[in-house]
Write an enzyme that holds these catalytic residues in place. Structure first.
Site, mmCIF file in Angstrom:
data_model
loop_
_atom_site.group_PDB
_atom_site.id
_atom_site.type_symbol
_atom_site.label_atom_id
_atom_site.label_comp_id
_atom_site.label_asym_id
_atom_site.label_seq_id
_atom_site.Cartn_x
_atom_site.Cartn_y
_atom_site.Cartn_z
ATOM 1 N N ASN A 118 0.836 -1.208 0.000
ATOM 2 C CA ASN A 118 0.000 0.000 0.000
ATOM 3 C C ASN A 118 0.864 1.248 0.000
ATOM 4 O OD1 ASN A 118 -0.426 1.908 2.539
ATOM 5 N ND2 ASN A 118 0.237 -0.107 3.300
ATOM 6 N N ARG A 119 0.320 2.275 -0.654
ATOM 7 C CA ARG A 119 0.930 3.602 -0.573
ATOM 8 C C ARG A 119 -0.203 4.618 -0.357
ATOM 9 N NH1 ARG A 119 2.153 2.048 -5.999
ATOM 10 N NH2 ARG A 119 0.680 2.920 -7.511
ATOM 11 N N MET A 120 -0.998 4.351 0.691
ATOM 12 C CA MET A 120 -2.183 5.177 0.958
ATOM 13 C C MET A 120 -1.783 6.642 1.184
ATOM 14 S SD MET A 120 -4.331 2.736 0.818
ATOM 15 C CE MET A 120 -5.916 3.373 1.321
ATOM 16 N N PHE A 122 -1.532 8.275 4.341
ATOM 17 C CA PHE A 122 -2.292 8.902 5.446
ATOM 18 C C PHE A 122 -3.546 9.630 4.959
ATOM 19 C CE2 PHE A 122 1.738 9.380 8.261
ATOM 20 C CZ PHE A 122 1.458 8.188 8.906
ATOM 21 N N SER A 187 5.877 5.188 8.682
ATOM 22 C CA SER A 187 5.145 4.912 7.452
ATOM 23 C C SER A 187 6.026 5.298 6.269
ATOM 24 C CB SER A 187 3.855 5.732 7.446
ATOM 25 O OG SER A 187 3.260 5.601 6.187
ATOM 26 N N ASN A 189 5.064 6.025 3.303
ATOM 27 C CA ASN A 189 4.323 6.698 2.230
ATOM 28 C C ASN A 189 4.158 8.200 2.393
ATOM 29 O OD1 ASN A 189 3.886 4.189 0.915
ATOM 30 N ND2 ASN A 189 2.358 3.724 2.496
ATOM 31 N N THR A 190 4.764 8.776 3.422
ATOM 32 C CA THR A 190 4.805 10.232 3.563
ATOM 33 C C THR A 190 6.268 10.620 3.397
ATOM 34 O OG1 THR A 190 2.895 10.321 5.018
ATOM 35 C CG2 THR A 190 4.440 12.163 5.190
ATOM 36 N N LYS A 228 6.264 3.625 16.985
ATOM 37 C CA LYS A 228 6.142 2.548 15.994
ATOM 38 C C LYS A 228 7.258 2.683 14.974
ATOM 39 C CE LYS A 228 2.829 0.259 12.929
ATOM 40 N NZ LYS A 228 1.410 0.139 12.587
ATOM 41 N N ASN A 257 6.040 -1.537 11.455
ATOM 42 C CA ASN A 257 5.288 -1.000 10.321
ATOM 43 C C ASN A 257 5.599 -1.838 9.076
ATOM 44 O OD1 ASN A 257 3.733 0.814 8.729
ATOM 45 N ND2 ASN A 257 4.221 2.439 10.205
ATOM 46 N N TYR A 332 -3.457 -6.550 10.550
ATOM 47 C CA TYR A 332 -4.219 -5.896 9.489
ATOM 48 C C TYR A 332 -4.416 -6.915 8.368
ATOM 49 C CZ TYR A 332 -5.638 -2.395 6.010
ATOM 50 O OH TYR A 332 -6.341 -1.674 5.071
HETATM 51 C C1 LIG Z 1 -3.587 -0.326 3.787
HETATM 52 C C2 LIG Z 1 -2.746 -0.168 5.008
HETATM 53 C C3 LIG Z 1 -2.727 1.055 5.681
HETATM 54 C C4 LIG Z 1 -1.927 1.217 6.814
HETATM 55 N N1 LIG Z 1 -1.944 2.415 7.469
HETATM 56 C C5 LIG Z 1 -1.185 2.572 8.586
HETATM 57 C C6 LIG Z 1 -1.193 3.807 9.292
HETATM 58 O O1 LIG Z 1 -1.929 4.738 8.970
HETATM 59 N N2 LIG Z 1 -0.375 3.932 10.387
HETATM 60 C C7 LIG Z 1 0.444 2.896 10.790
HETATM 61 O O2 LIG Z 1 1.180 3.038 11.768
HETATM 62 N N3 LIG Z 1 0.434 1.707 10.150
HETATM 63 C C8 LIG Z 1 -0.346 1.535 9.067
HETATM 64 N N4 LIG Z 1 -0.334 0.334 8.414
HETATM 65 C C9 LIG Z 1 0.562 -0.753 8.915
HETATM 66 C C10 LIG Z 1 -0.166 -1.739 9.821
HETATM 67 O O3 LIG Z 1 -0.682 -1.111 10.964
HETATM 68 C C11 LIG Z 1 0.787 -2.873 10.235
HETATM 69 O O4 LIG Z 1 1.846 -2.325 10.987
HETATM 70 C C12 LIG Z 1 1.360 -3.622 9.049
HETATM 71 O O5 LIG Z 1 0.382 -3.783 8.041
HETATM 72 C C13 LIG Z 1 1.894 -5.010 9.444
HETATM 73 O O6 LIG Z 1 0.865 -5.819 9.950
HETATM 74 P P1 LIG Z 1 0.106 -6.946 9.076
HETATM 75 O O7 LIG Z 1 1.164 -7.803 8.444
HETATM 76 O O8 LIG Z 1 -0.769 -7.666 10.049
HETATM 77 O O9 LIG Z 1 -0.684 -6.216 8.034
HETATM 78 C C14 LIG Z 1 -1.128 0.144 7.282
HETATM 79 C C15 LIG Z 1 -1.169 -1.091 6.617
HETATM 80 C C16 LIG Z 1 -1.951 -1.249 5.500
HETATM 81 C C17 LIG Z 1 -1.968 -2.593 4.801
#
Ligand SMILES: Cc1cc2nc3c(=O)[nH]c(=O)nc-3n(C[C@H](O)[C@H](O)[C@H](O)COP(=O)(O)O)c2cc1C
Length: 373
Positions: A118-120, A122, A187, A189-190, A228, A257, A332
């Protein structure tokens, strides 16, 4: 229900663009949890009957498995997460200013490998609107029955040198509603956000957040502030980050992350997904994020709470992270690939493992394998 999701829910979601599928699932969950009949059905289907109690940060958790940041950025489905039995909920990342995030498409699935890219960037409604969402929710339903965490991010428009103000403003606005704050400086992506993992930026942010605690909690010692971190730090950088965070009052760490590292794709679709820019989550992240838990547990003699997140898809995965040194866990990607029954699978599995090993509490199992290579 896990089987139902695997046979019918997941194939249907696979036909849709990843982000659209995600938004539809959020809306459906919100709708189902607001109707008394479907709420009861959700509870019966997904809520774990066992509890695996644990106390961390002076707070009680019915079990250690929570929702990771990014899934419910604007806090729109709190009742849904509670109903499906999560032990705690992390909303956000929330930034001071509202922002749309990167252009779409920006979320990609590799089903065979069980990974997401993902490259949402924020995308979120901003701290003011999200505090209003929470106020409305609290007035209507009261505070959630499980601890509510918020992930703090930096607005893209805010220069790095002013980042501390961005984090502190969001923290202040959301303070009345939340139990734990997570300072996200990892993150990918910022632009340049990960620079804030270095001493100067990190210390300024932690200081500003402690200031909010001091201002708003005149009697107590404030709410826990966690950090984090990215899995792409070297072990030496991680050690330094832990030292700086701990000596500047962070109450614990979330590991980890998403990563910039890519696995091999299992087919041509996956190869394309892994070529996309952004952070990778899911199964391939499991080993590195678990290794980081072992490192931090050893460094801190198991005395600094660790939240393990990255690639949890089963009770065995959850157990491995607990044994490595995590006290709380989050997921997630696991919810995307395994569906909402993952919570029940993990919690019932942990309950069984504690019994089989003769442990009376989860804390007995935390860090048992931290010394393994
Ligand atoms: C689509 C998406 C958006 C995410 N947005 C954030 C975020 O806003 N802040 C953050 O700290 N982590 C964000 N994460 C990271 C997750 O909180 C988590 O640290 C990471 O996905 C690893 O866990 P997983 O393997 O269970 O997905 C995001 C992950 C995904 C897939």
């Amino acid at each position: 229900m896990g089987v139902l999701y695997r046979w019918f829910g997941r194939p249907l979601l696979r036909l849709q663009d990843s982000e659209r599928a995600h938004l539809r699932s959020l809306k459906l969950l919100r709708f189902l949890s607001n109707n008394p009949l479907s709420r009861t059905m959700l509870k019966m289907a997904y809520k774990p009957r066992k509890s695996v109690e644990v106390e961390v940060f002076g707070q009680r958790y019915k079990h250690p498995f929570g929702l990771a940041a990014g899934m419910d950025k604007n806090a729109v489905s709190l009742r849904g997460w509670e109903t499906t039995g999560l032990g705690f909920i992390e909303i956000g990342g929330v930034t001071q200013h509202k922002q749309d995030g990167n252009t779409k498409p920006r979320m990609f699935r590799a089903d065979k490998t069980q990974a997401l890219v993902n490259r949402m960037g924020f995308n979120n409604q901003g701290s003011q609107q999200i505090s209003e969402n929470l106020l409305k929710h609290f007035k209507k339903y009261g505070s959630p029955s499980v601890p509510l965490w918020v992930n703090l991010g930096k607005s893209k428009a805010t220069p790095l040198e002013d980042a501390h103000t961005d984090y502190a403003t969001t923290m202040k606005l959301l303070w009345p509603f939340t139990d734990v704050f997570v300072v996200n400086v990892s993150s990918p992506n910022t632009p340049n956000l990960r620079e804030l993992q270095k001493d100067e930026g990190l210390i300024k942010i932690l200081d500003a957040c402690h200031q909010v605690n001091t201002e708003l909690d005149t009697e107590g010692s404030g709410k826990p502030i966690l950090v984090k971190v990215a899995p792409d730090l070297t072990d030496e950088q991680l050690e330094h980050f832990v030292h700086t965070s701990r000596s500047n009052g962070a109450s614990g760490i979330v590991l980890s992350n998403t990563t910039l590292v890519r696995p091999q794709g299992k087919n041509s679709k996956e190869v394309k997904v892994f070529e996309e820019t952004g952070g990778l989550s899911g199964r391939p992240l499991f080993d590195r994020s678990t290794e980081m838990i072992r490192i931090v547990n050893r460094l801190t003699d198991g005395e600094w709470p660790i939240v393990g997140v990255g690639g949890i898809m089963s009770a065995d995965d959850a157990w491995e992270k607990i044994n490595a040194g995590a006290t709380l866990l989050q997921a997630y990607s696991g919810f995307v690939f395994e569906g909402p029954s993952l919570t029940k699978t993990v919690v019932n599995g942990l309950h069984r493992k504690l019994r089989d090993h003769g442990y009376s509490t989860l804390i007995d199992a935390v860090g048992k394998d931290a010394d393994s290579p």
